[in-house]
Each structure stands twice: as C-alpha cells, then as structure tokens.
Design a protein around this motif. Structure first.
Motif, PDB file in Angstrom:
ATOM      1  N   LEU A   1       0.841  -1.185   0.000  1.00 42.99           N
ATOM      2  CA  LEU A   1       0.000   0.000   0.000  1.00 42.99           C
ATOM      3  C   LEU A   1       0.882   1.243   0.000  1.00 42.99           C
ATOM      4  CD1 LEU A   1      -2.956   0.911   0.227  1.00 42.99           C
ATOM      5  CD2 LEU A   1      -2.651   0.933   2.689  1.00 42.99           C
ATOM      6  N   ASP A   2       0.570   2.188  -0.879  1.00 36.00           N
ATOM      7  CA  ASP A   2       1.341   3.423  -0.974  1.00 36.00           C
ATOM      8  C   ASP A   2       0.807   4.419   0.054  1.00 36.00           C
ATOM      9  OD1 ASP A   2       2.948   5.492  -1.690  1.00 36.00           O
ATOM     10  OD2 ASP A   2       2.045   5.821  -3.662  1.00 36.00           O
ATOM     11  N   LYS A   3       1.436   4.460   1.228  1.00 34.88           N
ATOM     12  CA  LYS A   3       0.952   5.337   2.294  1.00 34.88           C
ATOM     13  C   LYS A   3       1.367   6.791   2.083  1.00 34.88           C
ATOM     14  CE  LYS A   3       0.240   1.902   5.794  1.00 34.88           C
ATOM     15  NZ  LYS A   3       0.315   1.549   7.177  1.00 34.88           N
ATOM     16  N   GLN A   4       2.217   7.045   1.098  1.00 32.07           N
ATOM     17  CA  GLN A   4       2.580   8.422   0.767  1.00 32.07           C
ATOM     18  C   GLN A   4       1.628   9.013  -0.273  1.00 32.07           C
ATOM     19  OE1 GLN A   4       4.849   9.873   2.651  1.00 32.07           O
ATOM     20  NE2 GLN A   4       5.038   7.890   3.648  1.00 32.07           N
ATOM     21  N   ASN A   5       0.717   8.200  -0.768  1.00 37.14           N
ATOM     22  CA  ASN A   5      -0.272   8.635  -1.753  1.00 37.14           C
ATOM     23  C   ASN A   5      -1.185   9.672  -1.114  1.00 37.14           C
ATOM     24  OD1 ASN A   5      -2.372   8.858  -3.566  1.00 37.14           O
ATOM     25  ND2 ASN A   5      -2.576   6.665  -3.896  1.00 37.14           N
TER      26      ASN A   5
ATOM     27  N   LYS B   1      -3.456  -3.310  -0.122  1.00 40.44           N
ATOM     28  CA  LYS B   1      -4.795  -2.795  -0.447  1.00 40.44           C
ATOM     29  C   LYS B   1      -5.870  -3.790  -0.020  1.00 40.44           C
ATOM     30  CE  LYS B   1      -7.505  -0.035  -3.025  1.00 40.44           C
ATOM     31  NZ  LYS B   1      -7.444   1.163  -3.753  1.00 40.44           N
ATOM     32  N   SER B   2      -5.581  -5.092  -0.109  1.00 40.22           N
ATOM     33  CA  SER B   2      -6.576  -6.092   0.279  1.00 40.22           C
ATOM     34  C   SER B   2      -6.848  -6.049   1.792  1.00 40.22           C
ATOM     35  CB  SER B   2      -6.126  -7.490  -0.142  1.00 40.22           C
ATOM     36  OG  SER B   2      -4.909  -7.825   0.480  1.00 40.22           O
ATOM     37  N   GLU B   3      -5.882  -5.617   2.590  1.00 41.13           N
ATOM     38  CA  GLU B   3      -6.109  -5.432   4.022  1.00 41.13           C
ATOM     39  C   GLU B   3      -6.885  -4.151   4.301  1.00 41.13           C
ATOM     40  OE1 GLU B   3      -2.387  -5.428   6.062  1.00 41.13           O
ATOM     41  OE2 GLU B   3      -1.905  -7.482   5.498  1.00 41.13           O
ATOM     42  N   LEU B   4      -6.739  -3.176   3.410  1.00 39.96           N
ATOM     43  CA  LEU B   4      -7.358  -1.862   3.608  1.00 39.96           C
ATOM     44  C   LEU B   4      -8.830  -1.843   3.213  1.00 39.96           C
ATOM     45  CD1 LEU B   4      -6.859   1.216   4.204  1.00 39.96           C
ATOM     46  CD2 LEU B   4      -6.494   1.446   1.758  1.00 39.96           C
ATOM     47  N   ILE B   5      -9.199  -2.558   2.164  1.00 41.08           N
ATOM     48  CA  ILE B   5     -10.547  -2.463   1.595  1.00 41.08           C
ATOM     49  C   ILE B   5     -11.659  -2.742   2.605  1.00 41.08           C
ATOM     50  CG2 ILE B   5     -12.122  -3.521  -0.086  1.00 41.08           C
ATOM     51  CD1 ILE B   5      -9.798  -3.548  -2.058  1.00 41.08           C
ATOM     52  N   PRO B   6     -11.629  -3.829   3.383  1.00 43.14           N
ATOM     53  CA  PRO B   6     -12.747  -4.047   4.319  1.00 43.14           C
ATOM     54  C   PRO B   6     -12.886  -2.934   5.350  1.00 43.14           C
ATOM     55  CG  PRO B   6     -11.309  -5.983   4.237  1.00 43.14           C
ATOM     56  CD  PRO B   6     -10.666  -4.928   3.421  1.00 43.14           C
ATOM     57  N   TRP B   7     -11.768  -2.416   5.837  1.00 46.71           N
ATOM     58  CA  TRP B   7     -11.839  -1.367   6.852  1.00 46.71           C
ATOM     59  C   TRP B   7     -12.200  -0.026   6.254  1.00 46.71           C
ATOM     60  CZ3 TRP B   7     -12.687  -3.137  11.329  1.00 46.71           C
ATOM     61  CH2 TRP B   7     -12.224  -4.389  11.656  1.00 46.71           C
ATOM     62  N   ALA B   8     -11.878   0.190   4.987  1.00 50.72           N
ATOM     63  CA  ALA B   8     -12.332   1.408   4.310  1.00 50.72           C
ATOM     64  C   ALA B   8     -13.854   1.376   4.151  1.00 50.72           C
ATOM     65  CB  ALA B   8     -11.655   1.542   2.950  1.00 50.72           C
ATOM     66  N   ILE B   9     -14.401   0.198   3.861  1.00 48.89           N
ATOM     67  CA  ILE B   9     -15.856   0.068   3.749  1.00 48.89           C
ATOM     68  C   ILE B   9     -16.512   0.271   5.115  1.00 48.89           C
ATOM     69  CG2 ILE B   9     -17.722  -1.562   3.235  1.00 48.89           C
ATOM     70  CD1 ILE B   9     -15.852  -2.703   1.037  1.00 48.89           C
ATOM     71  N   VAL B  10     -15.904  -0.276   6.163  1.00 46.24           N
ATOM     72  CA  VAL B  10     -16.433  -0.054   7.516  1.00 46.24           C
ATOM     73  C   VAL B  10     -16.386   1.429   7.859  1.00 46.24           C
ATOM     74  CG1 VAL B  10     -15.929  -0.459   9.963  1.00 46.24           C
ATOM     75  CG2 VAL B  10     -15.943  -2.362   8.368  1.00 46.24           C
ATOM     76  N   SER B  11     -15.325   2.113   7.455  1.00 48.88           N
ATOM     77  CA  SER B  11     -15.224   3.545   7.760  1.00 48.88           C
ATOM     78  C   SER B  11     -16.266   4.359   7.002  1.00 48.88           C
ATOM     79  CB  SER B  11     -13.814   4.068   7.477  1.00 48.88           C
ATOM     80  OG  SER B  11     -13.606   4.270   6.105  1.00 48.88           O
TER      81      SER B  11
ATOM     82  N   SER C   1      -7.276   4.844  -2.943  1.00 47.37           N
ATOM     83  CA  SER C   1      -5.820   4.913  -2.789  1.00 47.37           C
ATOM     84  C   SER C   1      -5.139   3.818  -3.611  1.00 47.37           C
ATOM     85  CB  SER C   1      -5.433   4.799  -1.311  1.00 47.37           C
ATOM     86  OG  SER C   1      -5.803   3.545  -0.808  1.00 47.37           O
ATOM     87  N   LYS C   2      -3.867   4.043  -3.879  1.00 49.59           N
ATOM     88  CA  LYS C   2      -3.136   3.164  -4.806  1.00 49.59           C
ATOM     89  C   LYS C   2      -2.128   2.282  -4.080  1.00 49.59           C
ATOM     90  CE  LYS C   2      -3.599   6.490  -8.486  1.00 49.59           C
ATOM     91  NZ  LYS C   2      -2.941   7.405  -9.384  1.00 49.59           N
ATOM     92  N   GLN C   3      -1.670   1.293  -4.808  1.00 50.42           N
ATOM     93  CA  GLN C   3      -0.603   0.408  -4.337  1.00 50.42           C
ATOM     94  C   GLN C   3       0.667   0.745  -5.103  1.00 50.42           C
ATOM     95  OE1 GLN C   3      -1.983  -3.750  -3.369  1.00 50.42           O
ATOM     96  NE2 GLN C   3      -3.177  -3.336  -5.174  1.00 50.42           N
ATOM     97  N   LYS C   4       1.783   0.291  -4.593  1.00 49.65           N
ATOM     98  CA  LYS C   4       3.028   0.452  -5.343  1.00 49.65           C
ATOM     99  C   LYS C   4       3.793  -0.865  -5.323  1.00 49.65           C
ATOM    100  CE  LYS C   4       5.667   2.428  -1.530  1.00 49.65           C
ATOM    101  NZ  LYS C   4       6.425   3.576  -1.061  1.00 49.65           N
ATOM    102  N   VAL C   5       4.608  -1.029  -6.325  1.00 47.77           N
ATOM    103  CA  VAL C   5       5.408  -2.242  -6.456  1.00 47.77           C
ATOM    104  C   VAL C   5       6.803  -1.931  -5.926  1.00 47.77           C
ATOM    105  CG1 VAL C   5       6.375  -3.911  -8.062  1.00 47.77           C
ATOM    106  CG2 VAL C   5       4.090  -2.978  -8.454  1.00 47.77           C
ATOM    107  N   VAL C   6       7.283  -2.788  -5.057  1.00 45.73           N
ATOM    108  CA  VAL C   6       8.596  -2.600  -4.457  1.00 45.73           C
ATOM    109  C   VAL C   6       9.463  -3.791  -4.832  1.00 45.73           C
ATOM    110  CG1 VAL C   6       9.825  -2.410  -2.263  1.00 45.73           C
ATOM    111  CG2 VAL C   6       7.592  -1.349  -2.528  1.00 45.73           C
ATOM    112  N   GLU C   7      10.676  -3.497  -5.246  1.00 45.61           N
ATOM    113  CA  GLU C   7      11.635  -4.556  -5.573  1.00 45.61           C
ATOM    114  C   GLU C   7      12.245  -5.073  -4.272  1.00 45.61           C
ATOM    115  OE1 GLU C   7      12.875  -5.707  -8.612  1.00 45.61           O
ATOM    116  OE2 GLU C   7      11.341  -4.599  -9.705  1.00 45.61           O
ATOM    117  N   GLU C   8      12.193  -6.366  -4.059  1.00 47.59           N
ATOM    118  CA  GLU C   8      12.839  -6.969  -2.897  1.00 47.59           C
ATOM    119  C   GLU C   8      14.184  -7.536  -3.324  1.00 47.59           C
ATOM    120  OE1 GLU C   8      10.487  -9.927  -0.980  1.00 47.59           O
ATOM    121  OE2 GLU C   8       9.229  -8.471   0.007  1.00 47.59           O
TER     122      GLU C   8
END
Length: 133
Positions: free
Chosen positions: A6-10, A96-106, A121-128
């Motif tokens: 999840l892109d928390k800087q978005n 984002k999949s963790e965020l969606i249910p709680w965004a709906i509750v909010s 809100s958007k997601q971002k891809v991070v290279e590991e």
C-alpha cells in the motif's frame, strides 16, 4: 522479486485517513449531545406543559424518550468502538486487500468521504532484494 504494498505516501490515502481522524471526534461530540438531550427533553416538555397549559402527557411518555435515548446511546457507543478499531486497522494495513474491508467499515461508521478516498488509494510495487545469494 516484486512485492505489492500500500502506498501510504499517496495523497488519497493520507486525505482519507485525515478525514476519518477528523470525523471521529465529531462523532463523539454528537454522542455527548444525544446523551444530554435524552435526559433533558422530558423535563423540558414537563415545563412547557405547565407554562402553556397543555394537556398532561401520560406518565409513561418520558420513559419512552429515555428508553429510546438509551438504545440510541448503545448504538452510538458501538460506532465509537468500531470506528476506533477501523482507524487502527487502516493505519496498520500493509496491502490494499487489508485496507478495503476497513475502508468500507469507515464509510458506514466514520466518514463517507474518508472511506471513499481510502478505497481510491493506490498500491506500489517494491523490488525486494534476494537474500539467497
């Protein structure tokens, strides 16, 4: 290997979180006003009856107001508890999949605007880095 987080800087995520955090105390103020009014309203009605010479209400009417107020109060306390839990889960969401249910509750318990912004809100891809070298 790529990881999607999840892109928390978005801006949408930040705005949604801020809106929810602003509306949470407003919900608490509304609950306090409801608590005060459920006990004051029957006494105000009795004073109006005396001043305006209105027909007296049956004795059970103030109890109906108080019972309705208590039920409303229980519902509003549930809103505070669920709102607090959803704010914590939103802040701790990693994907984002963790965020969606709680965004709906909010949307239902905190703020419509904040919930919709969180859903957008958007997601971002991070290279590991592979540690298996």
């Amino acid at each position: 290997m790529e990881k999607i987080i999840l892109d928390k800087q978005n801006g949408l995520y930040k705005a949604g979180l801020i809106v929810n955090k602003v509306f949470y105390p407003i919900n608490i103020v509304v609950i306090a006003i409801c608590c005060i009014s459920m006990f004051i309203y029957p006494t105000i009605w009795e004073k109006l009856q005396l001043e305006l010479s209105l027909e007296p209400l049956p004795e059970f009417v103030p109890y109906i107001f108080i019972a309705t107020g208590v039920l409303l109060l229980l519902f509003l306390i549930a809103i505070i508890i669920v709102g607090c839990i959803s704010l914590k889960k939103i802040e701790n969401a990693k994907t984002k999949s963790e965020l969606i249910p709680w965004a709906i509750v909010s949307i239902f318990f905190l703020s419509d605007i904040g919930g919709v912004l969180l859903l957008c809100s958007k997601q971002k891809v991070v290279e590991e880095i592979d540690s298996q070298l």
